[in-house]
Design a protein around this motif. Sequence first.
Motif, PDB file in Angstrom:
ATOM      1  N   UNK A 149     102.481 118.635  66.032  1.00 46.57           N
ATOM      2  CA  UNK A 149     103.075 117.739  67.016  1.00 46.57           C
ATOM      3  C   UNK A 149     102.365 117.744  68.354  1.00 46.57           C
ATOM      4  N   UNK A 150     101.403 118.638  68.510  1.00 46.29           N
ATOM      5  CA  UNK A 150     100.658 118.721  69.762  1.00 46.29           C
ATOM      6  C   UNK A 150      99.349 117.966  69.693  1.00 46.29           C
ATOM      7  N   UNK A 151      98.863 117.525  70.864  1.00 50.10           N
ATOM      8  CA  UNK A 151      97.600 116.788  70.913  1.00 50.10           C
ATOM      9  C   UNK A 151      97.073 116.780  72.339  1.00 50.10           C
ATOM     10  N   UNK A 152      95.809 116.409  72.478  1.00 53.57           N
ATOM     11  CA  UNK A 152      95.200 116.235  73.792  1.00 53.57           C
ATOM     12  C   UNK A 152      94.754 114.790  73.946  1.00 53.57           C
ATOM     13  N   UNK A 153      94.598 114.378  75.189  1.00 53.97           N
ATOM     14  CA  UNK A 153      94.189 113.004  75.491  1.00 53.97           C
ATOM     15  C   UNK A 153      92.828 112.714  74.865  1.00 53.97           C
ATOM     16  N   UNK A 154      92.640 111.493  74.395  1.00 54.87           N
ATOM     17  CA  UNK A 154      91.374 111.121  73.763  1.00 54.87           C
ATOM     18  C   UNK A 154      90.208 111.217  74.734  1.00 54.87           C
ATOM     19  N   UNK A 155      90.498 111.192  76.033  1.00 51.87           N
ATOM     20  CA  UNK A 155      89.436 111.267  77.022  1.00 51.87           C
ATOM     21  C   UNK A 155      88.995 112.683  77.350  1.00 51.87           C
ATOM     22  N   UNK A 159      83.285 119.068  75.393  1.00 52.25           N
ATOM     23  CA  UNK A 159      83.080 120.236  76.250  1.00 52.25           C
ATOM     24  C   UNK A 159      84.402 120.816  76.724  1.00 52.25           C
ATOM     25  N   UNK A 160      85.296 119.952  77.169  1.00 49.14           N
ATOM     26  CA  UNK A 160      86.588 120.440  77.660  1.00 49.14           C
ATOM     27  C   UNK A 160      87.374 121.093  76.530  1.00 49.14           C
ATOM     28  N   UNK A 161      87.325 120.513  75.333  1.00 51.01           N
ATOM     29  CA  UNK A 161      88.036 121.075  74.188  1.00 51.01           C
ATOM     30  C   UNK A 161      87.469 122.451  73.832  1.00 51.01           C
ATOM     31  N   UNK A 162      86.139 122.570  73.795  1.00 53.94           N
ATOM     32  CA  UNK A 162      85.516 123.851  73.475  1.00 53.94           C
ATOM     33  C   UNK A 162      85.819 124.898  74.537  1.00 53.94           C
ATOM     34  N   UNK A 168      91.173 130.438  74.893  1.00 57.52           N
ATOM     35  CA  UNK A 168      92.276 130.865  74.029  1.00 57.52           C
ATOM     36  C   UNK A 168      91.867 132.040  73.149  1.00 57.52           C
ATOM     37  N   UNK A 169      90.652 131.988  72.586  1.00 60.80           N
ATOM     38  CA  UNK A 169      90.173 133.083  71.738  1.00 60.80           C
ATOM     39  C   UNK A 169      90.041 134.378  72.532  1.00 60.80           C
TER      40      UNK A 169
END
Length: 262
Positions: A149-155, A159-162, A168-169
């Motif tokens: 049910x969670x997600x991030x903005x397509x924009x 780089x931001x996702x990594x 988090x790791x």
Amino acid sequence: MILHLDELGFQSAQRDKEANLSLANPTIAVIIPTYREAANLPVLVPRIDTALRGSDLRGEIIVVDDNSPDDTERVCGELAKTVPLRLAIRRNERGLSSAVIHGMRMTDADVLLVMDADLSHPPEKIPELIETLCRPGVDFVIGSRYVAGGSTDVGWGLFRWLNSKAATLLARPLTNARDPMAGFFAIRRSTFRSAENLSPIGYKIGLELIVKCRCQQVREVGISFANRLHGDSKLTMKEQLNYVRHLMRLYGHAARRAFRRR
């Protein structure tokens, strides 16, 4: 109501009375740390108020501002005419994490819920976070980007996702939460008051509370994380380095606690 904390001190902000969490009808404090977020508050605050009222939740909104050079004080004064809102202006202290702690110490509410001011966190999810926290044994609830049910903005971009995943790791030895970096979370006030020597650096106050309050039962509620509506991101290289320093402190704290148990 506007409080200038550096002028009044903490006497009225720190309460000695311990609130007992009523699972049926808890009181809520929504705490919003701000710096130059005046343009977002007229959109965010009514949505929070609607979410609380729509679920028959009793509570208040506490904005803790680091003396922003914008219209935050005027905007909050106008909003407070129709919404249960308090503004605390910190004249001589800076930082998101310490602002959150200030807000938590200002209230006797049973549940303390924290969210950003930039509209990245959906206020409509507040009732679900509160309901989850009020289940027996739950210590901490996160509005999470990385569960069902969670997600991030397509924009967001790769780089931001990594960058988020790497952070988090690095926190994995401290908690099994999928999104411990989140700034949208809820905790019982009684749990917050059990914290051991809070000393946060930078933005990741949620992770600090999970570790220092010994939160064992952490639950996550999926949210759609949006890009900010107005203004600029506060995430800089300095804050990323602060996160590494913060992790080192928390690793040390966890190691000392484990040693004392032997």
